[in-house]
Design a protein around this motif. Structure first.
Motif, PDB file in Angstrom:
ATOM      1  N   PHE A  73       0.833  -1.207   0.000  1.00  0.00           N
ATOM      2  CA  PHE A  73       0.000   0.000   0.000  1.00  0.00           C
ATOM      3  C   PHE A  73       0.869   1.260   0.000  1.00  0.00           C
ATOM      4  N   LEU A  74       1.877   1.291   0.859  1.00  0.00           N
ATOM      5  CA  LEU A  74       2.736   2.466   0.968  1.00  0.00           C
ATOM      6  C   LEU A  74       3.554   2.692  -0.300  1.00  0.00           C
ATOM      7  N   GLU A  75       4.049   1.626  -0.879  1.00  0.00           N
ATOM      8  CA  GLU A  75       4.821   1.747  -2.118  1.00  0.00           C
ATOM      9  C   GLU A  75       3.930   2.248  -3.260  1.00  0.00           C
ATOM     10  N   ALA A  76       2.709   1.756  -3.326  1.00  0.00           N
ATOM     11  CA  ALA A  76       1.770   2.214  -4.349  1.00  0.00           C
ATOM     12  C   ALA A  76       1.409   3.687  -4.141  1.00  0.00           C
ATOM     13  N   VAL A 149      12.502  15.510   4.102  1.00  0.00           N
ATOM     14  CA  VAL A 149      12.335  15.671   2.656  1.00  0.00           C
ATOM     15  C   VAL A 149      10.854  15.893   2.329  1.00  0.00           C
ATOM     16  N   SER A 150       9.968  15.205   3.039  1.00  0.00           N
ATOM     17  CA  SER A 150       8.527  15.399   2.841  1.00  0.00           C
ATOM     18  C   SER A 150       8.105  16.806   3.255  1.00  0.00           C
ATOM     19  N   HIS A 178      10.250   9.152  -2.925  1.00  0.00           N
ATOM     20  CA  HIS A 178       9.990   7.761  -3.319  1.00  0.00           C
ATOM     21  C   HIS A 178      11.230   6.901  -3.098  1.00  0.00           C
ATOM     22  N   PHE A 179      12.363   7.364  -3.582  1.00  0.00           N
ATOM     23  CA  PHE A 179      13.604   6.595  -3.459  1.00  0.00           C
ATOM     24  C   PHE A 179      13.974   6.378  -1.998  1.00  0.00           C
ATOM     25  N   LEU A 180      13.995   7.464  -1.233  1.00  0.00           N
ATOM     26  CA  LEU A 180      14.408   7.366   0.175  1.00  0.00           C
ATOM     27  C   LEU A 180      13.402   6.561   0.998  1.00  0.00           C
ATOM     28  N   TYR A 181      12.131   6.747   0.731  1.00  0.00           N
ATOM     29  CA  TYR A 181      11.082   6.037   1.466  1.00  0.00           C
ATOM     30  C   TYR A 181      11.157   4.540   1.186  1.00  0.00           C
ATOM     31  N   SER A 182      11.284   4.193  -0.089  1.00  0.00           N
ATOM     32  CA  SER A 182      11.391   2.780  -0.461  1.00  0.00           C
ATOM     33  C   SER A 182      12.639   2.150   0.147  1.00  0.00           C
TER      34      SER A 182
END
Length: 198
Positions: A73-76, A149-150, A178-182
């Motif tokens: 869910f979070l990645e999407a 970053v957010s 996206h990159f850092l979160y993933s």
């Protein structure tokens, strides 16, 4: 995976071109959620007694207490936010092309609130998931490393949402998130598994 490819095609491919109706972000979310689940499915150990692997996968996906639901869910969500963030500087182009992107439908100010809410969800949902033991604490904690970053992206979109040349950098900020979160979620999951295996 074929369903994911088809959904991706419907975004811009004729005769569908669903991106022109403002549902691109929903398609993006659904496709990425399904892709993460499909990747998990291909890596699932199956025994000869597991005659219905798809049923097992659906049981795992649809149960929020399972480890797959929240990371998928979070990645999407973070992937769909990239698409939303990329529309802000294209308002006039989207209108001219007859594209009903969320920016055209909502206007830049309301769309900026949607983006900020999405970023908020990225950081609050992991905390909720740990409450239900659906995400390891270490993975949830690592996602908070991305908060600065957010916050930077939030400030940018709230102050420059209606300035096409200045908001152009937003899409790159969201890609960075996206990159850092993933990376944070992945590192947290790997670290958690290595601590379990000790």
């Amino acid at each position: 995976i074929l369903i994911c490819v088809f959904l991706g095609y419907t975004y811009q491919g004729p005769p569908f071109r669903l991106g022109y109706y403002g549902v691109g972000e929903i398609i993006c979310f659904a496709t990425w959620f399904a892709t993460v689940c499909a990747a998990y499915y291909t890596q699932m150990p199956m025994s000869s007694e597991d005659s219905n692997g798809l049923k097992i996968l659906l049981d795992v996906v649809l149960d929020p207490k399972q480890l797959l639901f929240y990371p998928a869910f979070l990645e999407a969500l973070v992937t769909a936010l990239i698409l939303l963030g990329s529309h802000f500087h294209q308002l006039d182009d989207d209108k001219a092309a007859g594209k009903k992107s969320p920016i055209v439908r909502l206007g830049t100010q309301r769309a900026s609130y949607v983006l900020v809410f999405g970023l908020f969800l990225l950081h609050i949902l992991p905390a909720i998931a740990t409450r239900f033991s659906a995400l390891p604490r270490v993975a949830a904690t690592f996602t908070f490393l991305v908060v600065p970053v957010s916050v930077q992206a939030t400030r940018l979109v709230l102050s420059k949402h209606d300035k096409p040349e200045e908001i152009r950098m937003l899409k790159f900020e969201v890609v960075k998130i996206h990159f850092l979160y993933s990376l944070a979620i992945s590192a947290g999951l790997v670290l958690n598994q290595s601590m379990i295996n000790r």
